[in-house]
Scaffold this active site. Structure first.
Site, PDB file in Angstrom:
ATOM      1  N   HIS A  76       0.839  -1.193   0.000  1.00 11.48           N
ATOM      2  CA  HIS A  76       0.000   0.000   0.000  1.00 11.48           C
ATOM      3  C   HIS A  76       0.876   1.246   0.000  1.00 11.48           C
ATOM      4  O   HIS A  76       1.723   1.406   0.884  1.00 11.48           O
ATOM      5  CB  HIS A  76      -0.913   0.020   1.232  1.00 11.48           C
ATOM      6  CG  HIS A  76      -2.046  -0.943   1.152  1.00 11.48           C
ATOM      7  ND1 HIS A  76      -3.105  -0.916   2.036  1.00 11.48           N
ATOM      8  CD2 HIS A  76      -2.306  -1.950   0.295  1.00 11.48           C
ATOM      9  CE1 HIS A  76      -3.973  -1.878   1.727  1.00 11.48           C
ATOM     10  NE2 HIS A  76      -3.492  -2.522   0.680  1.00 11.48           N
ATOM     11  N   TYR A 204      -9.390   5.203   7.511  1.00  4.45           N
ATOM     12  CA  TYR A 204      -9.621   5.594   8.897  1.00  4.45           C
ATOM     13  C   TYR A 204     -10.754   6.615   8.892  1.00  4.45           C
ATOM     14  O   TYR A 204     -10.659   7.640   8.221  1.00  4.45           O
ATOM     15  CB  TYR A 204      -8.370   6.223   9.501  1.00  4.45           C
ATOM     16  CG  TYR A 204      -7.233   5.261   9.741  1.00  4.45           C
ATOM     17  CD1 TYR A 204      -6.987   4.748  11.015  1.00  4.45           C
ATOM     18  CD2 TYR A 204      -6.385   4.873   8.698  1.00  4.45           C
ATOM     19  CE1 TYR A 204      -5.938   3.869  11.240  1.00  4.45           C
ATOM     20  CE2 TYR A 204      -5.330   3.992   8.915  1.00  4.45           C
ATOM     21  CZ  TYR A 204      -5.112   3.501  10.190  1.00  4.45           C
ATOM     22  OH  TYR A 204      -4.071   2.632  10.410  1.00  4.45           O
ATOM     23  N   PRO A 296      -3.962   0.195  18.681  1.00  6.35           N
ATOM     24  CA  PRO A 296      -3.803  -0.327  17.319  1.00  6.35           C
ATOM     25  C   PRO A 296      -4.021   0.717  16.236  1.00  6.35           C
ATOM     26  O   PRO A 296      -3.793   0.422  15.054  1.00  6.35           O
ATOM     27  CB  PRO A 296      -4.879  -1.421  17.245  1.00  6.35           C
ATOM     28  CG  PRO A 296      -5.902  -1.023  18.265  1.00  6.35           C
ATOM     29  CD  PRO A 296      -5.141  -0.365  19.368  1.00  6.35           C
ATOM     30  N   TYR A 388       3.848   6.857   9.766  1.00  4.67           N
ATOM     31  CA  TYR A 388       3.021   5.702   9.450  1.00  4.67           C
ATOM     32  C   TYR A 388       3.841   4.587   8.800  1.00  4.67           C
ATOM     33  O   TYR A 388       3.660   3.415   9.126  1.00  4.67           O
ATOM     34  CB  TYR A 388       1.871   6.121   8.522  1.00  4.67           C
ATOM     35  CG  TYR A 388       0.775   5.091   8.440  1.00  4.67           C
ATOM     36  CD1 TYR A 388      -0.266   5.085   9.364  1.00  4.67           C
ATOM     37  CD2 TYR A 388       0.770   4.113   7.447  1.00  4.67           C
ATOM     38  CE1 TYR A 388      -1.282   4.133   9.306  1.00  4.67           C
ATOM     39  CE2 TYR A 388      -0.243   3.172   7.376  1.00  4.67           C
ATOM     40  CZ  TYR A 388      -1.263   3.178   8.313  1.00  4.67           C
ATOM     41  OH  TYR A 388      -2.248   2.227   8.253  1.00  4.67           O
TER      42      TYR A 388
END
Length: 393
Positions: A76, A204, A296, A388
């Site tokens: 990704h 998200y 998480p 990230y």
């Protein structure tokens, strides 16, 4: 009389941290024995995270266990955020030069177990009543029972990779360490289903009803999460209610792409942040969840464990190959510096995306401003992307 064994590194825990450490040590010619309280079937079936930083992928490549990952994993290069019906994409690859790979933690575990059992060394499954002794001496010991027989494993060093509730951290005297913790007033309800993902990349979502996450394990298996209260029971959430709630939180643009199906697994998990310092005591070195827990939200748990193992394996290699104790002495401080940065990112993303405050409160306004700035600022998105995909080891 306990049965006596001897190895160079005793590893407590056959999760990804312990298995990866054992595999890397083997490539350096360092022997180890792994003690695991659970059965192999239980360990391989555990449903956990599935987003791997590029650095974690590199470690698995170094360990020689990345063939299936590259064949089946999904690379990704971006991630989407959906806030109050508005979606925007963060170009991870364009902003950081790196990507993430979606590949389930259970698959990583299976790959590492297969490599271990192909000749790397023993895993003692269902080792009961594990105790750590003489940690401040040059001959620490692990005692355990197997099928009712007492065993003792003498080691040069012990790696505590046995998770938050394991024996390793509990063996450190209370006066010798300190815990830092933040509990969050909500949980995540997760569902795993054999249905195609609703998007090619993770989404998200922040919604007045609460947070939601659309993730996946493969092109045919999806993983979804929704924010829920800590007093809710899984029995209160039949599959249909979960799918309906997900569609509401992701909004009309995403909802038509959500394929529903029976749950393979459902669970409710409380969220908290936790760090234990120092990450070493005498000849015991903590790694992974034994030393730290992250929410998480930022997909950092497995990746932090991998970075711990990077530092610890290099330190043990320096000790055995070059008689250099410098990296071992600095392990706790070195690993903790990266841990705190990952804790910060996970904490920030958790507070920014979850429903925490009344809609018209000052705090809710600050949340909206935070996301508005992220949506409009290349600089803010670069910071997000760098964190990230994973900061350098």
């Amino acid at each position: 009389m306990a049965r006596q064994q001897r190895t160079q590194v005793g590893i407590v825990g056959a999760g990804p941290a312990g298995l990866l450490l054992a595999r890397l040590l083997k490539t350096y010619g360092i022997d180890s024995v792994i003690l695991e309280a659970r059965s192999r079937a239980y360990v391989e079936a555990r449903v956990r995270a599935g987003v791997l930083e590029q650095g974690t992928v590199g470690l698995l490549e170094q360990a020689g266990v990345a063939e299936r990952l590259h064949r089946e994993g999904l690379v990704h290069e971006g991630v989407e955020l959906a806030v109050d019906g508005r979606r925007f994409r963060i170009d991870l690859a364009g902003l950081s030069g790196k990507a993430v790979t979606v590949y389930g933690q259970s698959e990583v575990t299976r790959d590492l177990i297969a490599a271990r059992l192909a000749g790397d060394g023993p895993i003692v499954w269902e080792a009961a009543d594990v105790e750590l002794h003489d940690l401040e001496s040059d001959r620490p010991r692990l005692r355990y029972s197997l099928d009712g027989v007492e065993h003792e494993l003498a080691c040069d060093f012990i790696a505590g990779c046995d998770g938050f509730h394991g024996a390793s951290r509990a063996s450190i005297p209370p006066a010798a360490g300190r815990s830092f913790e933040r509990a969050y007033p909500f949980g995540w309800l997760g569902i795993l289903a054999d249905v195609p993902p609703c998007s090619d990349e993770l989404i998200y979502a922040s919604h007045p009803r609460g947070f939601a996450l659309a993730s996946m394990r493969s092109r045919t298996r999806s993983r979804y999460y929704i924010q829920c209260s800590l007093d809710e029971k899984i029995e209160e959430w039949p599959d249909d209610r979960i799918w309906d709630e997900l569609k509401k939180r992701f909004g009309p643009e995403v909802a038509p792409h959500i394929t529903t199906g029976p749950a393979l697994e459902k669970s409710i998990t409380a969220l908290h942040s936790f760090v234990f310092l120092p990450m070493q005591h005498g000849r015991l070195f903590l790694a992974g969840d034994a030393a730290h827990i992250v929410p998480p939200t930022g997909a950092k748990g497995l990746n932090l464990a991998a970075s711990d193992i990077h530092y610890l394996s290099r330190a043990l290699e320096a000790h055995y190959r070059r008689n250099d104790p410098t990296l071992l002495a600095a392990y706790g401080e070195t690993a903790a510096a990266r841990v705190w940065k990952a804790e910060r990112f996970s904490w920030w993303l958790t507070l920014a995306m979850h429903k925490l405050h009344p809609e018209h409160s000052f705090e809710a306004g600050m949340q909206r401003a935070e996301i508005d700035y992220l949506a409009s600022s290349r600089a803010a998105q670069t910071v997000f992307a760098e964190n990230y995909v994973g900061l350098p080891f």
